[in-house]
Design a protein around this motif. Structure first.
Motif, short mmCIF file in Angstrom:
data_model
loop_
_atom_site.label_atom_id
_atom_site.label_comp_id
_atom_site.label_asym_id
_atom_site.label_seq_id
_atom_site.Cartn_x
_atom_site.Cartn_y
_atom_site.Cartn_z
N LEU A 2 -81.97 39.46 -59.01
CA LEU A 2 -82.12 38.24 -59.80
C LEU A 2 -81.46 37.06 -59.09
N GLU A 6 -82.58 32.56 -62.46
CA GLU A 6 -83.09 33.55 -63.40
C GLU A 6 -81.99 34.02 -64.36
N ILE A 7 -80.79 34.17 -63.84
CA ILE A 7 -79.65 34.56 -64.68
C ILE A 7 -79.35 33.45 -65.69
N LEU A 10 -81.89 33.60 -68.42
CA LEU A 10 -81.57 34.70 -69.33
C LEU A 10 -80.45 34.31 -70.29
N LEU A 22 -76.87 42.05 -73.46
CA LEU A 22 -78.04 42.34 -72.63
C LEU A 22 -77.54 43.01 -71.35
N LYS A 23 -78.13 44.17 -71.05
CA LYS A 23 -77.80 44.88 -69.81
C LYS A 23 -79.06 44.93 -68.96
N TYR A 24 -78.88 44.59 -67.68
CA TYR A 24 -79.98 44.64 -66.74
C TYR A 24 -79.53 45.43 -65.52
N GLU A 25 -80.33 46.45 -65.14
CA GLU A 25 -79.98 47.25 -63.98
C GLU A 25 -81.21 47.44 -63.11
N SER A 26 -81.01 47.31 -61.81
CA SER A 26 -82.02 47.66 -60.83
C SER A 26 -81.30 48.42 -59.73
N THR A 29 -78.85 45.65 -58.37
CA THR A 29 -78.16 44.73 -59.27
C THR A 29 -77.83 45.39 -60.61
N LYS A 30 -76.69 45.05 -61.12
CA LYS A 30 -76.29 45.51 -62.44
C LYS A 30 -75.58 44.34 -63.12
N THR A 32 -74.36 42.67 -67.03
CA THR A 32 -74.18 42.79 -68.48
C THR A 32 -73.79 41.41 -69.00
#
Length: 156
Positions: A2, A6-7, A10, A22-26, A29-30, A32
């Motif tokens: 991201l 984009e962050i 969000l 909101l938690k986003y993981e790829s 990238t991680k 919270t």
């Protein structure tokens, strides 16, 4: 991955919604994001003083009578032994052992009156005055707050 824009997007979307986390993981990238309400962090509710209506002329005589069942903590000569920390109050060193003190026990400045357990450390609390235990204000196993009165002692 991201981008910063984009962050930020969000964060703006989250702020305008009812989502609190909101938690986003790829693979690379991680992230919270947590939203807290300003009301829950800063609102302090304080009691409002109550206005007492004027009493009839006979009221001072009623108020002047002493109540023989008055709580001992109203006596100005009593010393309060307070909790020096937040923790769990224990009246004895072990569950099957007699309490350090009871009502009527004589104490001096170095007499251990209880234990307050905090973070698995057992802290012995001393009386800090010479006198007689008049009242025990905490129950065995009770969570106590910093500064909370634990005992009332009538000083000699």
């Amino acid at each position: 991955m991201l981008s910063i824009d984009e962050i930020k997007t969000l964060m703006k979307e989250m702020d305008s919604s009812s989502i609190s986390e909101l938690k986003y993981e790829s693979e690379e990238t991680k992230i919270t994001l947590r939203k807290t309400s300003a009301l829950t962090e800063k609102t302090v509710i304080q009691p409002t003083p109550v206005q007492v209506a004027a009493q009839p002329a006979a009221a001072p005589e009623v108020a002047a009578k002493t109540d023989s069942n008055a709580a001992p903590e109203q006596e100005p000569s009593l010393h309060k032994i307070t909790a020096p920390m937040v923790g769990t109050f224990f009246s004895s060193p072990k569950p099957d052992v007699e309490a350090y003190v009871r009502k009527g026990s004589k104490v001096d400045k170095k007499t251990v009156v209880c234990i307050v357990e905090a973070m698995k450390l057992f802290n012995e609390i001393e009386a800090e005055c010479k006198g007689t235990i008049v009242d025990i204000l905490a129950e065995d196993g009770q969570l106590v707050e910093y500064g909370q009165p634990l005992f009332l002692v009538k000083e000699d």
